[in-house]
Motif scaffolding. Structure first.
Motif, PDB file in Angstrom:
ATOM      1  N   ILE A  76       1.026  -1.242   0.211  1.00 46.88           N
ATOM      2  CA  ILE A  76       0.147   0.020  -0.117  1.00 46.88           C
ATOM      3  C   ILE A  76       0.883   1.123  -0.041  1.00 46.88           C
ATOM      4  O   ILE A  76       1.859   1.203   0.915  1.00 46.88           O
ATOM      5  N   LEU A  77       0.619   2.088  -0.994  1.00 45.66           N
ATOM      6  CA  LEU A  77       1.334   3.636  -0.964  1.00 45.66           C
ATOM      7  C   LEU A  77       0.402   4.592  -0.546  1.00 45.66           C
ATOM      8  O   LEU A  77      -0.591   4.662  -1.177  1.00 45.66           O
ATOM      9  N   ASP A  97       2.753   0.914   3.270  1.00 46.71           N
ATOM     10  CA  ASP A  97       4.469   0.454   2.808  1.00 46.71           C
ATOM     11  C   ASP A  97       5.388   1.507   2.706  1.00 46.71           C
ATOM     12  O   ASP A  97       6.469   1.428   2.838  1.00 46.71           O
ATOM     13  N   ASP A  98       4.670   2.553   1.996  1.00 42.71           N
ATOM     14  CA  ASP A  98       5.235   3.858   1.540  1.00 42.71           C
ATOM     15  C   ASP A  98       4.594   4.860   1.333  1.00 42.71           C
ATOM     16  O   ASP A  98       3.362   4.967   1.401  1.00 42.71           O
ATOM     17  N   GLU A 108       7.988   8.962 -11.040  1.00 45.81           N
ATOM     18  CA  GLU A 108       8.385   8.902  -9.326  1.00 45.81           C
ATOM     19  C   GLU A 108       7.302   7.830  -8.835  1.00 45.81           C
ATOM     20  O   GLU A 108       7.822   6.854  -8.078  1.00 45.81           O
ATOM     21  N   LEU A 109       6.061   7.946  -9.181  1.00 41.83           N
ATOM     22  CA  LEU A 109       5.184   6.951  -8.698  1.00 41.83           C
ATOM     23  C   LEU A 109       5.338   5.623  -9.264  1.00 41.83           C
ATOM     24  O   LEU A 109       5.279   4.920  -8.492  1.00 41.83           O
ATOM     25  N   GLN A 114       7.127   0.021  -8.374  1.00 40.39           N
ATOM     26  CA  GLN A 114       7.881  -0.861  -8.811  1.00 40.39           C
ATOM     27  C   GLN A 114       8.703  -1.587  -7.554  1.00 40.39           C
ATOM     28  O   GLN A 114       8.960  -2.855  -7.511  1.00 40.39           O
ATOM     29  N   ALA A 115       9.271  -0.599  -6.695  1.00 44.34           N
ATOM     30  CA  ALA A 115      10.088  -1.103  -5.742  1.00 44.34           C
ATOM     31  C   ALA A 115       9.110  -1.755  -4.829  1.00 44.34           C
ATOM     32  O   ALA A 115       9.751  -2.671  -4.526  1.00 44.34           O
ATOM     33  N   LEU A 116       8.072  -1.403  -4.595  1.00 39.05           N
ATOM     34  CA  LEU A 116       7.160  -2.238  -3.694  1.00 39.05           C
ATOM     35  C   LEU A 116       6.619  -3.574  -4.300  1.00 39.05           C
ATOM     36  O   LEU A 116       6.741  -4.454  -3.580  1.00 39.05           O
ATOM     37  N   LEU A 117       6.567  -3.417  -5.547  1.00 35.29           N
ATOM     38  CA  LEU A 117       6.107  -4.766  -6.119  1.00 35.29           C
ATOM     39  C   LEU A 117       7.337  -5.817  -6.098  1.00 35.29           C
ATOM     40  O   LEU A 117       7.059  -6.946  -6.221  1.00 35.29           O
ATOM     41  N   ARG A 118       8.629  -5.204  -6.192  1.00 39.95           N
ATOM     42  CA  ARG A 118       9.566  -6.105  -6.179  1.00 39.95           C
ATOM     43  C   ARG A 118       9.985  -6.942  -4.784  1.00 39.95           C
ATOM     44  O   ARG A 118      10.805  -7.731  -4.496  1.00 39.95           O
TER      45      ARG A 118
END
Ligand code: CA
Length: 227
Positions: A76-77, A97-98, A108-109, A114-118
């Motif tokens: 969750i962002l 999460d962020d 940036e979004l 992508q960072a969260l999905l990784r």
């Protein structure tokens, strides 16, 4: 990847939805907190983006908290206009999460998503690989046995879903729910058609290698060396 975007500013919601769809994400948008929560408990979402200030009976942080309490495990962002320390602490305690501070750039979004999905357990490395197939979600590149493969955005999304769940049987419903958005018109044979496209690019040109996209009769499909 299936995305839920809860945002009451229609301009932002539509612009982000369009941008993400061009990148192959399937995006549902909701404009208030209460409907947002009813969507946010759906386990089919791969990532959820919540605006902090929303019309309705709660804010985005509360939506995150309740969605987590209902068992939502997707990253969750939270989007927030002000990045005060208190907001961050409250948000991260709620299960987000962020954070991303508004106004944000689209790139940036996408980078944050992508960072969260990784993150594990979904996948531990930036490039997904299975056998001699690799897929880079950031660069939109696919290779098999070192040979580049060109895919459409939907084919790419479908293959990414397979690679994040390799050696698992994926039913047609699971595939539809993760690769297409809620409003998409998905005909009964749409999944078969796209599986056919993928096979023609991933498997058929590599006759000496084992086919990786396998049909599990009566159940669905599986990315694997053998059925
Ligand atoms: Ca707002």
């Amino acid at each position: 990847m299936r995305v839920l975007f809860v945002e009451d500013e229609d301009k932002i919601a539509q612009a982000v939805k369009r941008g993400l769809e061009l990148k192959g994400y399937a995006v549902d948008t909701v404009a208030d907190a209460d409907n947002g929560l009813s969507y946010a408990i759906d386990p089919d979402y791969d990532i959820i983006i919540l605006d902090r200030m929303l019309p309705g009976s709660m804010d985005g942080i509360e939506v995150a908290k309740r969605a987590r309490a209902e068992g939502q495990k997707a990253p969750i962002l939270i989007l927030t206009a002000r990045g005060s320390i208190d907001d961050r602490v409250e948000g991260l305690n709620s299960g987000a999460d962020d954070y991303l501070i508004k106004p944000f750039s689209f790139s940036e979004l996408v980078a944050r998503m992508q960072a969260l999905l990784r993150r594990p357990p979904i996948n531990s490395g930036p490039v997904l690989s299975y056998e001699n197939l690799t897929l880079d979600p950031a660069k939109y590149e696919v290779f098999r046995a070192g040979k580049p493969i060109k895919l459409s955005s939907k084919e790419f999304a479908l293959l990414e879903y397979f690679m994040r769940h390799s050696e698992q049987v994926l039913t047609k419903d699971m595939i539809i729910n993760h690769v297409w958005n809620e409003d998409a018109i998905v005909m009964p044979n749409t999944v078969e058609v796209y599986i056919g496209y993928l096979r023609s690019k991933i498997d058929r040109p590599f006759k000496k290698l084992p086919p990786l996209i396998n049909t599990v009769r009566g159940f669905g499909y599986k990315l694997s060396r053998q059925v």
